[in-house]
Design a protein around this motif. Structure first.
Motif, PDB file in Angstrom:
ATOM      1  N   TRP A 249       0.821  -1.200   0.000  1.00 27.94           N
ATOM      2  CA  TRP A 249       0.000   0.000   0.000  1.00 27.94           C
ATOM      3  C   TRP A 249       0.864   1.263   0.000  1.00 27.94           C
ATOM      4  N   LYS A 250       0.295   2.316  -0.571  1.00 28.79           N
ATOM      5  CA  LYS A 250       0.933   3.626  -0.607  1.00 28.79           C
ATOM      6  C   LYS A 250       0.613   4.382   0.677  1.00 28.79           C
ATOM      7  N   ASN A 251       1.288   5.532   0.869  1.00 31.61           N
ATOM      8  CA  ASN A 251       1.044   6.298   2.086  1.00 31.61           C
ATOM      9  C   ASN A 251      -0.331   6.949   2.119  1.00 31.61           C
ATOM     10  N   ASP A 252      -1.037   6.998   0.981  1.00 30.09           N
ATOM     11  CA  ASP A 252      -2.409   7.528   0.979  1.00 30.09           C
ATOM     12  C   ASP A 252      -3.453   6.426   1.165  1.00 30.09           C
ATOM     13  N   GLY A 253      -2.999   5.169   1.375  1.00 28.29           N
ATOM     14  CA  GLY A 253      -3.909   4.061   1.642  1.00 28.29           C
ATOM     15  C   GLY A 253      -4.233   3.194   0.447  1.00 28.29           C
ATOM     16  N   ARG A 254      -3.960   3.656  -0.775  1.00 24.12           N
ATOM     17  CA  ARG A 254      -4.224   2.824  -1.953  1.00 24.12           C
ATOM     18  C   ARG A 254      -3.339   1.585  -1.908  1.00 24.12           C
ATOM     19  N   GLY A 255      -3.922   0.440  -2.305  1.00 25.12           N
ATOM     20  CA  GLY A 255      -3.122  -0.764  -2.206  1.00 25.12           C
ATOM     21  C   GLY A 255      -3.609  -1.906  -3.067  1.00 25.12           C
ATOM     22  N   ARG A 256      -2.882  -3.007  -2.935  1.00 18.86           N
ATOM     23  CA  ARG A 256      -3.187  -4.203  -3.715  1.00 18.86           C
ATOM     24  C   ARG A 256      -2.842  -5.433  -2.883  1.00 18.86           C
TER      25      ARG A 256
END
Length: 320
Positions: A249-256
């Motif tokens: 996940w990225k620091n903005d919460g987007r993830g996989r």
């Protein structure tokens, strides 16, 4: 548990000098042993993979975001409680005895059922500190060691690396394990630079299936931008079900999350799901099993072009 180790003031004598202070600085803290996740908010209904119901549809909240957050919470909460206890002993009280290479904290309050003993000694490498925590049911003096570790100090207090293990079955003989079972081994940790963590948990209770046990392995690492990466695998030793998940996940919460599952009655199922920033809705889902009759199955939804990470990077971990 903090009050259980309130050493009598008569025993809180100053001793140990530099060794005592160095040992205190080296002890791990809950900040060093915390597993990150895409959000500090706990998912409402997921504590293990089998708890997921299939609703991975674009526009709905992501169940695999929920699983990733839930795994972190299940690990972090009991570990933080234990490390708070450990830190409380060495920070808030003076050792009861010391020599040039070790210090011992021993005792409890007059109304406590157990006496505790924490021993910290210099490791053979001359840098690290070995520690062990044990307890004895009063008025007995037979101490049962239920946690041990090695702490290597870093450049700042409570920043370092090491390993430790907690034996919940031994804690149960003292009446302090609660509902926990099994052996949790933090095989490595470090918070010098981006945090990293490796864990093997054998014989843990399955909170979704009474009487069943899980073996779980985790590998977590933070990144310099505030995102994270957790790789974990579970083996239900009662049912035989297995799954492994790699979440990023990225620091903005987007993830996989990329998943390999071996549920009872199915051949291997491969799943990928991506979610957006809060409120963490699904933007893409695909599974090799299309019929929505299994926890890991369902029709494709959304578009992979919306994923924060591509291509898929499945877990290669296997729980024993």
């Amino acid at each position: 548990m903090r009050k259980l180790l309130a050493l009598p003031l008569v025993a809180a004598v100053a001793c140990g000098g530099g060794f005592k202070d160095d040992a205190r600085d080296a002890m791990p803290s809950k900040e060093a042993i915390s597993m990150g996740s895409p959000s500090s908010q706990q998912a409402s209904s997921t504590s293990s993979g089998d708890a997921i119901t299939q609703n991975s549809t674009a526009g709905q909240q992501s169940p695999f975001w929920g699983l990733t957050v839930g795994v972190a919470v299940v690990f972090n909460v009991p570990t933080a409680a234990f490390l708070d206890l450990l830190r409380h002993v060495v920070e808030d009280y003076e050792p009861t005895s010391c020599d040039a290479t070790s210090c011992t904290w021993q005792g409890s309050g007059p109304l406590d059922r157990l006496d505790y003993k924490l021993v910290v000694s210099r490791d053979g490498d001359g840098v690290s500190f070995d520690w062990s925590l044990s307890g004895a049911v009063k008025p007995g003096t037979t101490y049962v060691t239920f946690a041990t570790g090695v702490a290597k100090p870093g450049p700042q207090r409570h920043h370092g690396s090491g390993n430790f293990q907690i034996d919940f079955d031994k804690m149960a003989t003292l009446g302090i394990a609660g509902n926990a079972t099994g052996l949790m081994q933090v095989t490595s940790y470090s918070n010098v630079g981006p945090a990293q963590l490796g864990v093997t948990f054998l014989g843990a209770n399955d909170n979704d299936h009474a009487g069943q046990k899980n073996n779980v392995v985790y590998s977590y690492k933070n990144d310099t931008s505030g995102g994270g990466d957790v790789d974990f695998a579970m083996h239900n030793t009662t049912s035989g079900d297995r799954f492994a998940v790699h979440s990023r996940w990225k620091n903005d919460g987007r993830g996989r999350a990329d998943v390999t599952a071996l549920p009872t009655g199915y051949t291997s199922i491969s799943v990928s799901e991506c979610w957006g920033a809060a409120p963490f809705n699904v933007v893409y889902f695909t599974s090799t099993e299309k019929a929505a009759i299994a926890f890991w199955a369902g029709p494709d939804s959304g578009a992979e072009a919306q994923c924060a990470y591509s291509p898929a990077d499945p877990s290669e971990m296997t729980a024993p």
